[in-house]
Design a protein around this motif. Sequence first.
Motif, PDB file in Angstrom:
ATOM      1  N   VAL A  39       0.846  -1.202   0.000  1.00  0.00           N
ATOM      2  CA  VAL A  39       0.000   0.000   0.000  1.00  0.00           C
ATOM      3  C   VAL A  39       0.883   1.255   0.000  1.00  0.00           C
ATOM      4  O   VAL A  39       0.619   2.218  -0.721  1.00  0.00           O
ATOM      5  N   ARG A  40       1.930   1.239   0.802  1.00  0.00           N
ATOM      6  CA  ARG A  40       2.884   2.356   0.849  1.00  0.00           C
ATOM      7  C   ARG A  40       3.521   2.563  -0.523  1.00  0.00           C
ATOM      8  O   ARG A  40       3.649   3.693  -1.009  1.00  0.00           O
ATOM      9  N   PHE A  41       3.928   1.471  -1.162  1.00  0.00           N
ATOM     10  CA  PHE A  41       4.514   1.530  -2.509  1.00  0.00           C
ATOM     11  C   PHE A  41       3.504   2.094  -3.510  1.00  0.00           C
ATOM     12  O   PHE A  41       3.828   2.981  -4.300  1.00  0.00           O
ATOM     13  N   GLN A  42       2.287   1.599  -3.483  1.00  0.00           N
ATOM     14  CA  GLN A  42       1.254   2.059  -4.413  1.00  0.00           C
ATOM     15  C   GLN A  42       0.965   3.546  -4.242  1.00  0.00           C
ATOM     16  O   GLN A  42       0.724   4.257  -5.223  1.00  0.00           O
ATOM     17  N   ALA A  43       1.006   4.033  -3.016  1.00  0.00           N
ATOM     18  CA  ALA A  43       0.801   5.464  -2.766  1.00  0.00           C
ATOM     19  C   ALA A  43       1.934   6.281  -3.377  1.00  0.00           C
ATOM     20  O   ALA A  43       1.704   7.364  -3.940  1.00  0.00           O
ATOM     21  N   ALA A  44       3.153   5.772  -3.297  1.00  0.00           N
ATOM     22  CA  ALA A  44       4.296   6.467  -3.897  1.00  0.00           C
ATOM     23  C   ALA A  44       4.178   6.493  -5.422  1.00  0.00           C
ATOM     24  O   ALA A  44       4.469   7.519  -6.056  1.00  0.00           O
ATOM     25  N   GLU A  50       1.031  11.503 -10.459  1.00  0.00           N
ATOM     26  CA  GLU A  50       0.433  12.843 -10.382  1.00  0.00           C
ATOM     27  C   GLU A  50       1.462  13.934 -10.649  1.00  0.00           C
ATOM     28  O   GLU A  50       1.208  14.871 -11.406  1.00  0.00           O
ATOM     29  N   GLU A  51       2.640  13.821 -10.052  1.00  0.00           N
ATOM     30  CA  GLU A  51       3.700  14.810 -10.258  1.00  0.00           C
ATOM     31  C   GLU A  51       4.181  14.816 -11.704  1.00  0.00           C
ATOM     32  O   GLU A  51       4.435  15.877 -12.279  1.00  0.00           O
ATOM     33  N   THR A  52       4.287  13.638 -12.303  1.00  0.00           N
ATOM     34  CA  THR A  52       4.755  13.529 -13.684  1.00  0.00           C
ATOM     35  C   THR A  52       3.727  14.105 -14.651  1.00  0.00           C
ATOM     36  O   THR A  52       4.097  14.753 -15.641  1.00  0.00           O
ATOM     37  N   GLN A 136      11.741   6.349  -5.064  1.00  0.00           N
ATOM     38  CA  GLN A 136      12.473   6.206  -3.805  1.00  0.00           C
ATOM     39  C   GLN A 136      12.489   7.521  -3.026  1.00  0.00           C
ATOM     40  O   GLN A 136      12.351   7.506  -1.805  1.00  0.00           O
ATOM     41  N   LYS A 137      12.654   8.645  -3.710  1.00  0.00           N
ATOM     42  CA  LYS A 137      12.647   9.941  -3.025  1.00  0.00           C
ATOM     43  C   LYS A 137      11.292  10.200  -2.369  1.00  0.00           C
ATOM     44  O   LYS A 137      11.227  10.741  -1.266  1.00  0.00           O
ATOM     45  N   ILE A 138      10.229   9.823  -3.039  1.00  0.00           N
ATOM     46  CA  ILE A 138       8.897   9.991  -2.450  1.00  0.00           C
ATOM     47  C   ILE A 138       8.790   9.138  -1.189  1.00  0.00           C
ATOM     48  O   ILE A 138       8.355   9.616  -0.142  1.00  0.00           O
ATOM     49  N   MET A 140      11.140   8.037   0.697  1.00  0.00           N
ATOM     50  CA  MET A 140      12.095   8.464   1.722  1.00  0.00           C
ATOM     51  C   MET A 140      11.902   9.928   2.122  1.00  0.00           C
ATOM     52  O   MET A 140      12.639  10.444   2.954  1.00  0.00           O
ATOM     53  N   GLU A 141      10.926  10.577   1.490  1.00  0.00           N
ATOM     54  CA  GLU A 141      10.611  11.982   1.755  1.00  0.00           C
ATOM     55  C   GLU A 141      11.830  12.886   1.561  1.00  0.00           C
ATOM     56  O   GLU A 141      12.141  13.741   2.386  1.00  0.00           O
ATOM     57  N   VAL A 142      12.504  12.681   0.417  1.00  0.00           N
ATOM     58  CA  VAL A 142      13.662  13.484   0.034  1.00  0.00           C
ATOM     59  C   VAL A 142      13.243  14.377  -1.129  1.00  0.00           C
ATOM     60  O   VAL A 142      12.678  13.895  -2.109  1.00  0.00           O
ATOM     61  N   SER A 143      13.520  15.659  -1.010  1.00  0.00           N
ATOM     62  CA  SER A 143      13.164  16.609  -2.068  1.00  0.00           C
ATOM     63  C   SER A 143      14.203  16.596  -3.177  1.00  0.00           C
ATOM     64  O   SER A 143      15.390  16.418  -2.924  1.00  0.00           O
ATOM     65  N   SER A 144      13.730  16.823  -4.393  1.00  0.00           N
ATOM     66  CA  SER A 144      14.629  16.963  -5.537  1.00  0.00           C
ATOM     67  C   SER A 144      15.082  18.410  -5.651  1.00  0.00           C
ATOM     68  O   SER A 144      14.409  19.322  -5.172  1.00  0.00           O
ATOM     69  N   VAL A 145      16.209  18.594  -6.307  1.00  0.00           N
ATOM     70  CA  VAL A 145      16.705  19.943  -6.564  1.00  0.00           C
ATOM     71  C   VAL A 145      15.790  20.598  -7.587  1.00  0.00           C
ATOM     72  O   VAL A 145      15.437  19.998  -8.606  1.00  0.00           O
ATOM     73  N   ASP A 146      15.387  21.847  -7.317  1.00  0.00           N
ATOM     74  CA  ASP A 146      14.516  22.591  -8.228  1.00  0.00           C
ATOM     75  C   ASP A 146      15.378  23.564  -9.028  1.00  0.00           C
ATOM     76  O   ASP A 146      15.683  24.656  -8.562  1.00  0.00           O
TER      77      ASP A 146
END
Length: 167
Positions: A39-44, A50-52, A136-138, A140-146
């Motif tokens: 479920v955690r994976f599916q949410a990611a 959505e982001e893409t 993986q970033k989602i 691990m809650e790691v932000s990407s460089v903008d």
Amino acid sequence: MMRGTSASAGIGIGKAVVVVETELKIKKEAIADPEAEKVRFQAAVKQAIEETEVLAKDLAARVGPKDAEILNGHLLLFSDMFLMGEIENIIAGENVNSEYAIENVCNTYADTFASMGNELMQQRATDMHDIKTRMQKILMEVSSVDISSLPEGSVIVAKDLTPSMTA
């Protein structure tokens, strides 16, 4: 002196901005509840889709639909039931965390694509690494460089610019 590959023809004059992405350290962790982990994976995956979609629509509007094709390809990968099913099977079959399962499956596909003599298939290896890292970033809650927030006239210096970063 640094050497690299330019992203476009010509020369760039401006202030160099070094972009360093956070290096993800993926560890194999045993999980107690594989269904909850799926479920955690599916949410990611849902969040990545959505982001893409937002990135692809924005890129198509700003630059053109042809340039958004790479991100539309990423959407197809995120929606590939076989690929996502393999990840879920590793989560459930080995009782491991999503990040580790994603690492294994996506690296296997990327290695296969990279070993092919066809340049288009080799580019799919880059796409596979990009979607792997985004999921993986989602998780691990790691932000990407903008890089869109960089000052105009900046010359970007980076180890790699993924399609999602440049969009």
